[in-house]
Design a protein around this motif. Sequence first.
Motif, PDB file in Angstrom:
ATOM      1  N   GLY A 114       9.699   8.741   8.274  1.00 44.78           N
ATOM      2  CA  GLY A 114       9.200  10.076   7.980  1.00 44.78           C
ATOM      3  C   GLY A 114       8.141  10.141   6.894  1.00 44.78           C
ATOM      4  O   GLY A 114       7.607  11.214   6.611  1.00 44.78           O
ATOM      5  N   ALA A 115       7.838   9.013   6.270  1.00 42.02           N
ATOM      6  CA  ALA A 115       6.796   8.986   5.239  1.00 42.02           C
ATOM      7  C   ALA A 115       5.570   8.255   5.775  1.00 42.02           C
ATOM      8  O   ALA A 115       5.679   7.433   6.693  1.00 42.02           O
ATOM      9  CB  ALA A 115       7.306   8.291   3.979  1.00 42.02           C
ATOM     10  N   ARG A 144       5.720   6.664  -2.014  1.00 43.36           N
ATOM     11  CA  ARG A 144       5.708   6.435  -0.564  1.00 43.36           C
ATOM     12  C   ARG A 144       5.730   4.949  -0.228  1.00 43.36           C
ATOM     13  O   ARG A 144       6.262   4.549   0.810  1.00 43.36           O
ATOM     14  CB  ARG A 144       4.476   7.103   0.066  1.00 43.36           C
ATOM     15  N   LEU A 145       5.160   4.132  -1.101  1.00 40.59           N
ATOM     16  CA  LEU A 145       5.167   2.687  -0.873  1.00 40.59           C
ATOM     17  C   LEU A 145       6.598   2.165  -0.795  1.00 40.59           C
ATOM     18  O   LEU A 145       6.907   1.285   0.023  1.00 40.59           O
ATOM     19  CB  LEU A 145       4.406   1.988  -1.998  1.00 40.59           C
ATOM     20  N   HIS A 146       7.482   2.720  -1.590  1.00 39.49           N
ATOM     21  CA  HIS A 146       8.875   2.277  -1.581  1.00 39.49           C
ATOM     22  C   HIS A 146       9.594   2.666  -0.291  1.00 39.49           C
ATOM     23  O   HIS A 146      10.618   2.063   0.051  1.00 39.49           O
ATOM     24  CB  HIS A 146       9.615   2.848  -2.792  1.00 39.49           C
ATOM     25  N   VAL A 147       9.087   3.629   0.415  1.00 40.67           N
ATOM     26  CA  VAL A 147       9.677   4.032   1.706  1.00 40.67           C
ATOM     27  C   VAL A 147       9.028   3.278   2.858  1.00 40.67           C
ATOM     28  O   VAL A 147       9.713   2.755   3.743  1.00 40.67           O
ATOM     29  CB  VAL A 147       9.524   5.552   1.926  1.00 40.67           C
ATOM     30  N   VAL A 148       7.712   3.181   2.829  1.00 44.62           N
ATOM     31  CA  VAL A 148       6.958   2.630   3.960  1.00 44.62           C
ATOM     32  C   VAL A 148       6.876   1.106   3.908  1.00 44.62           C
ATOM     33  O   VAL A 148       6.891   0.435   4.938  1.00 44.62           O
ATOM     34  CB  VAL A 148       5.534   3.238   3.993  1.00 44.62           C
ATOM     35  N   GLY A 149       6.795   0.543   2.699  1.00 50.39           N
ATOM     36  CA  GLY A 149       6.509  -0.875   2.550  1.00 50.39           C
ATOM     37  C   GLY A 149       7.716  -1.778   2.697  1.00 50.39           C
ATOM     38  O   GLY A 149       8.860  -1.370   2.498  1.00 50.39           O
TER      39      GLY A 149
END
Length: 352
Positions: A114-115, A144-149
Amino acid sequence: MLISDFDFDLPEDRIALRPAEPREAAKLLRVDGSRLTDSHVGDIADFLLPGDVLVVNDTRVLPTQLDGVRLRDDSTVSIEATLVKSTGPAQWQAFLKPGRKVKPGDNLLFKSDGAELRARVSAKDDNGLYTLDFYHSPHELLERLHVVGGMPLPPYIRSKRHEDEQDKRDYQTIFATDEGSVAAPTAGLHFTPALLKKLDERGVSFVRVTLHVGAGTFLPVKVEDTRDHVMHAEFGVVSEDAAARINAARAAGNRIICVGTTSLRLLESACDPQGAIHPFSAETAIFITPGVNVRSCDLLITNFHLPKSTLFMLVCALAGTENMKKAYRHAIDTGYRFFSYGDASLLTNISK
């Protein structure tokens, strides 16, 4: 010196794809001059003395491995991005794969759970590094990097398997507090609460320093002669308190033991010709090869490194080239596991 002088044959099955469980069950090879002793990380206290000081790198790895798409007009292409260095509040240098499908002016989209992260490719340099300008504030980008990466695993692991949620735990040391690395200081991965308790009971203390590890640690050396190699720069900090504690320990006759080559390279950058450590806050591109006298530490805890790598050259400088070649032959022949998730060694500094 020729780079080929530091080559050796390593069977593929010696490359560790996951860490030992529990972590301190990893093997430990003690290298004291030409003498080799087989042990385990959990028993490292047997080789240490009350008053010894372990210098650890407390950097924290950012999840900078991204999967997404390149957007151009009405076409999309799947890409992978590995962010390797922050060059502005919302700007990163990155390796892109497949790079031939991307050019400056393209937009990139990365999504997960969702990010999403959006970036514009603004430049490409001669080394194949792309500059990405993200359409986010610095805080939003990090969040967002912590969610997507995903975790930026080394190429020798990622070529064999994809990173997963387990790596978010496994590829982070127990000391990790200060975010900024794109690779783990892997010697620190062996330490657990139980081992820290054992070392504390032995009278061993810890001093924290910070070196944000860059992706250059995995880049191959492309020149033939060590004198022609340009080392990558990484930002490090040795606080006044850390420098004072290290100097006080040495003045009292106690030993300084670096946990990992990152800690050693940082201390050596902060070290004067007499061996005193000074406060430090800057980038360092120090390159340690045989013939260099390492003044900042007495021992080094480190994993087993790649053939022809700057890190193998460093351990040869510290412990002696022939000693390390002998140690690596022994490690290969007796089933030690190599590289980031592999086993460890404890090396005596004989360069001083």
